[in-house]
Design a protein around this motif. Structure first.
Motif, PDB file in Angstrom:
ATOM      1  N   GLY A   7    -100.855 -76.822  84.282  1.00  0.00           N
ATOM      2  CA  GLY A   7    -101.787 -75.779  83.908  1.00  0.00           C
ATOM      3  C   GLY A   7    -102.383 -75.955  82.533  1.00  0.00           C
ATOM      4  O   GLY A   7    -102.455 -77.064  81.991  1.00  0.00           O
ATOM      5  N   TYR A   8    -102.797 -74.819  81.957  1.00  0.00           N
ATOM      6  CA  TYR A   8    -103.480 -74.800  80.663  1.00  0.00           C
ATOM      7  C   TYR A   8    -102.551 -74.231  79.592  1.00  0.00           C
ATOM      8  O   TYR A   8    -101.574 -73.545  79.895  1.00  0.00           O
ATOM      9  CB  TYR A   8    -104.747 -73.945  80.753  1.00  0.00           C
ATOM     10  CG  TYR A   8    -105.750 -74.446  81.771  1.00  0.00           C
ATOM     11  CD1 TYR A   8    -106.821 -75.256  81.376  1.00  0.00           C
ATOM     12  CD2 TYR A   8    -105.640 -74.112  83.113  1.00  0.00           C
ATOM     13  CE1 TYR A   8    -107.744 -75.717  82.303  1.00  0.00           C
ATOM     14  CE2 TYR A   8    -106.555 -74.570  84.050  1.00  0.00           C
ATOM     15  CZ  TYR A   8    -107.606 -75.373  83.634  1.00  0.00           C
ATOM     16  OH  TYR A   8    -108.519 -75.831  84.561  1.00  0.00           O
ATOM     17  N   GLN A   9    -102.891 -74.527  78.335  1.00  0.00           N
ATOM     18  CA  GLN A   9    -102.107 -74.002  77.231  1.00  0.00           C
ATOM     19  C   GLN A   9    -103.007 -73.714  76.036  1.00  0.00           C
ATOM     20  O   GLN A   9    -104.141 -74.183  75.977  1.00  0.00           O
ATOM     21  CB  GLN A   9    -101.010 -74.997  76.830  1.00  0.00           C
ATOM     22  CG  GLN A   9    -101.526 -76.358  76.397  1.00  0.00           C
ATOM     23  CD  GLN A   9    -100.406 -77.368  76.173  1.00  0.00           C
ATOM     24  OE1 GLN A   9     -99.325 -77.250  76.739  1.00  0.00           O
ATOM     25  NE2 GLN A   9    -100.673 -78.357  75.350  1.00  0.00           N
ATOM     26  N   ARG A  10    -102.501 -72.928  75.107  1.00  0.00           N
ATOM     27  CA  ARG A  10    -103.245 -72.583  73.905  1.00  0.00           C
ATOM     28  C   ARG A  10    -102.960 -73.603  72.802  1.00  0.00           C
ATOM     29  O   ARG A  10    -101.808 -73.864  72.466  1.00  0.00           O
ATOM     30  CB  ARG A  10    -102.855 -71.193  73.411  1.00  0.00           C
ATOM     31  CG  ARG A  10    -103.294 -70.059  74.318  1.00  0.00           C
ATOM     32  CD  ARG A  10    -104.753 -69.725  74.117  1.00  0.00           C
ATOM     33  NE  ARG A  10    -105.207 -68.687  75.054  1.00  0.00           N
ATOM     34  CZ  ARG A  10    -106.449 -68.265  75.114  1.00  0.00           C
ATOM     35  NH1 ARG A  10    -107.374 -68.783  74.304  1.00  0.00           N
ATOM     36  NH2 ARG A  10    -106.796 -67.331  75.991  1.00  0.00           N
ATOM     37  N   VAL A  11    -104.029 -74.188  72.252  1.00  0.00           N
ATOM     38  CA  VAL A  11    -103.913 -75.109  71.129  1.00  0.00           C
ATOM     39  C   VAL A  11    -104.955 -74.686  70.097  1.00  0.00           C
ATOM     40  O   VAL A  11    -106.157 -74.718  70.371  1.00  0.00           O
ATOM     41  CB  VAL A  11    -104.154 -76.581  71.550  1.00  0.00           C
ATOM     42  CG1 VAL A  11    -104.127 -77.493  70.328  1.00  0.00           C
ATOM     43  CG2 VAL A  11    -103.114 -77.024  72.574  1.00  0.00           C
ATOM     44  N   GLY A  12    -104.487 -74.274  68.925  1.00  0.00           N
ATOM     45  CA  GLY A  12    -105.405 -73.821  67.896  1.00  0.00           C
ATOM     46  C   GLY A  12    -106.235 -72.634  68.332  1.00  0.00           C
ATOM     47  O   GLY A  12    -107.408 -72.499  67.937  1.00  0.00           O
ATOM     48  N   GLY A  13    -105.635 -71.790  69.179  1.00  0.00           N
ATOM     49  CA  GLY A  13    -106.349 -70.614  69.660  1.00  0.00           C
ATOM     50  C   GLY A  13    -107.273 -70.876  70.827  1.00  0.00           C
ATOM     51  O   GLY A  13    -107.864 -69.943  71.379  1.00  0.00           O
ATOM     52  N   GLN A  14    -107.400 -72.134  71.242  1.00  0.00           N
ATOM     53  CA  GLN A  14    -108.279 -72.500  72.350  1.00  0.00           C
ATOM     54  C   GLN A  14    -107.469 -72.796  73.609  1.00  0.00           C
ATOM     55  O   GLN A  14    -106.378 -73.381  73.530  1.00  0.00           O
ATOM     56  CB  GLN A  14    -109.120 -73.735  71.986  1.00  0.00           C
ATOM     57  CG  GLN A  14    -110.031 -73.538  70.791  1.00  0.00           C
ATOM     58  CD  GLN A  14    -111.110 -72.513  71.055  1.00  0.00           C
ATOM     59  OE1 GLN A  14    -111.740 -72.524  72.112  1.00  0.00           O
ATOM     60  NE2 GLN A  14    -111.327 -71.624  70.089  1.00  0.00           N
ATOM     61  N   LEU A  15    -108.001 -72.408  74.757  1.00  0.00           N
ATOM     62  CA  LEU A  15    -107.354 -72.689  76.031  1.00  0.00           C
ATOM     63  C   LEU A  15    -107.788 -74.073  76.501  1.00  0.00           C
ATOM     64  O   LEU A  15    -108.977 -74.313  76.741  1.00  0.00           O
ATOM     65  CB  LEU A  15    -107.755 -71.633  77.058  1.00  0.00           C
ATOM     66  CG  LEU A  15    -106.965 -71.607  78.365  1.00  0.00           C
ATOM     67  CD1 LEU A  15    -105.509 -71.231  78.105  1.00  0.00           C
ATOM     68  CD2 LEU A  15    -107.596 -70.637  79.343  1.00  0.00           C
TER      69      LEU A  15
END
Length: 581
Positions: free
Chosen positions: A339-347
């Motif tokens: 799936g997806y994850q948050r990196v630096g506030g971005q999905l």
């Protein structure tokens, strides 16, 4: 043909007409390569191109037409989504609402049937349970149960034991791949309805095949022979290749994956599985059949679907790669987050999904390289899109809900005042939408279900498996009875549409807490997919006009110099060729 007439009035006459060529404009293609990257969103494309400016996907966006507002069919499940690509039609004309659905116009498989008697209603399941060999013992541990056979009809592996998965390239799919006794029954003839005859619109394969051109397609189930279209007898796709994705995953050396699962639940296995279909495409580009053993000429229309991205989006944790050891054995890589994850506030795509996108890009690169090698790059249009998206993208929005208890509660509440009808909801598949088929088709019954669902409080689990309470059974809108028919644009006498249809709150998935996402619904993650077109005479540019995946079929015919009006869905729904081409 009687079935086609009964279920798809008007199609038979249309498919019998001679093919007409479209007015020639600009440069035309001799071939169209259609790729469905199941699950891939427009946002995935934008992220990938931004982070991989030298990738094949980036080159396609720089050379061809990019449609940033492409939407799938609704429902956005694989079957209606794939059928939309091939026919130009939505469920209101194709009659395809899901791969596991129900129809009030058919009889139940295996039930007593008297020709000409009114339909009793029955399950319409065109899926792996319909394979001729749907129950092959688990190779790793027979006590664990069964899987459908990789080759469906047992024509490749003696005794159905898969010790050389690469031999699947010899698979030849046709009616022998099916156990037709599991198919819905035509009440007019009491005969099973073949998958291609259940479809209400003719397909682009029929038009192209009738014009004397070669056709081919590769997909995840044999039942997608339905893309042949009604009245075709399953013969308008000259070369269909559909190894069963629900079969047991086996490593290249014939050893089952230690996870003991199918090809669709281990992303490393899904890549291996997709590789067989990629090889089929490379063989076809080279002018051979999918097996690479016979010279047939490159098809005018051919292509495949990728499953790797979809599996990576849905899996909580899975092995992304298969590592070959020095002794010739294999080891799946350490599981990572899907799936997806948050990196630096971005999905952004997580490690498994990022790897899946890399894989698809590399395979598209192999196809483009083969087109150049065989001198076909300047005569081939490439279309890259997706049958469906996946929702939710943000894992923090995920809430999984078991729908079985809700269905049981609806039926129990109805039975209190209708003791002679203890099962009001007789069928339905709820992924990230709600659809119910009712034994009582009155508006009062449909309104009862709608009211119950809307006033019911459901219990679910967050992505961290924490309990949460959902109002309205997790739904935000419900269409019941006549309102459902109106939503789909069909008369209430049409027996294919769900009697009760619901849109979920974004993130709601009716399943156990094993998935991160699903498809089928109408939230943006379900429907907003990529759409790229590159080929002779295609003007480069970004087009922000809203388009639909139904527009692929008439576009394919147009670039091949055939008339889109040969498609019944084009005439019925007014489906247009993609703009700006």
């Amino acid at each position: 043909m009687a079935t086609a007439v009964a279920l798809a009035a008007g199609v038979t006459a249309a498919t019998a007409a001679p093919a007409h060529h479209a007015p020639k404009h600009g440069k035309q293609s001799k071939h169209v390569l259609l790729i469905s990257v199941d699950g891939m969103h427009q946002s995935d494309l934008e992220w990938y191109v931004a982070h991989h400016p030298a990738s094949t996907l980036a080159k396609l966006t720089h050379r061809g037409a990019e449609y940033t507002q492409a939407a799938t069919s609704n429902p956005s499940d694989s079957d209606p989504g794939g059928t939309a690509l091939m026919t130009g039609g939505n469920p209101k004309t194709t009659g395809i609402y899901y791969d596991v659905e129900y129809s009030h116009t058919t009889d139940q498989p295996g039930a007593p049937c008297i020709p000409g008697k009114p339909a009793t209603g029955g399950d319409v399941i065109y899926d792996s349970p319909d394979d001729a060999l749907a129950k092959v013992p688990d190779f790793l541990n027979p006590s664990n149960g069964t899987y459908p056979s990789f080759d469906e009809n047992g024509s490749v592996y003696p005794g159905d034991v898969d010790k050389n998965p690469a031999a699947i390239m010899r698979l030849r799919n046709n009616a022998s791949s099916f156990n037709a006794s599991t198919f819905p029954v035509d009440p007019a003839t009491c005969r099973p309805i073949m998958p291609w005859d259940y479809v209400g619109d003719n397909s682009m394969f029929q038009v192209i095949h009738r014009a004397g051109l070669r056709t081919a397609w590769s997909d995840k189930h044999a039942v997608y022979l339905s893309f042949n279209g009604p009245g075709s007898n399953g013969k308008s796709i000259d070369d269909f290749f559909g190894p069963e994705i629900d079969s047991q995953a086996v490593e290249p050396n014939g050893v089952p994956y230690p996870q003991d699962d199918d090809w669709a639940h281990i992303d490393a296995a899904t890549k291996q599985y997709d590789n067989y279909k990629v090889q089929a495409i490379l063989n076809e580009i080279d002018g051979k059949g999918h097996s690479g053993t016979t010279r047939t000429g490159t098809p005018a229309i051919f292509g495949m679907n990728f499953q790797t991205v979809s599996v990576a989006q849905k899996s909580r944790s899975t092995s992304a790669n298969l590592i070959k050891n020095a002794d010739g054995s294999y080891t799946p890589s350490v599981p990572q987050a899907g799936g997806y994850q948050r990196v630096g506030g971005q999905l952004v795509p997580g490690p498994v999904l990022s790897s899946a996108l890399d894989y698809v890009d590399a395979q598209l690169g192999r196809m483009e390289s083969q087109l150049r090698k065989d001198g076909l790059a300047r005569s081939t249009t490439v279309i890259v899109t997706a049958k469906h998206g996946q929702s939710p993208q943000d894992p923090n929005k995920l809430v999984t809900v078991k729908d079985g208890p809700i269905v049981d509660a609806v039926n129990a509440a109805w039975a209190k005042t209708h003791p002679n009808n203890t099962k009001l909801i007789v069928a339905g598949t709820n992924d990230d939408l709600w659809q119910s088929y009712l034994s009582d088709r009155s508006q009062a019954a449909a309104d009862f279900v709608k009211s119950y669902l809307w006033n019911h409080t459901a219990q679910g689990l967050t992505v961290n498996k924490q309990p949460v309470t959902l109002q309205h059974s997790g739904l935000t809108q419900i269409w019941a009875g006549a309102a459902s028919a109106k939503f789909f644009g069909v008369p209430t006498s049409n027996g294919h549409y769900p009697d009760v249809f619901g849109k979920v709150r974004e993130g709601v998935v009716y399943a156990g807490p094993t998935k991160l996402a699903e498809h089928g619904g109408m939230n943006p993650g379900d429907q907003h997919v990529l759409m790229l077109v590159d080929g002779p005479g295609i003007r480069h540019g970004v087009n922000n006009t809203p388009v639909e995946t139904t527009q692929v079929a008439p576009t394919v015919l147009s670039v091949l110099g055939l008339s889109p009006n040969e498609l019944t869905a084009v005439r019925a729904e007014g489906t247009k060729v993609l703009p700006g081409l």
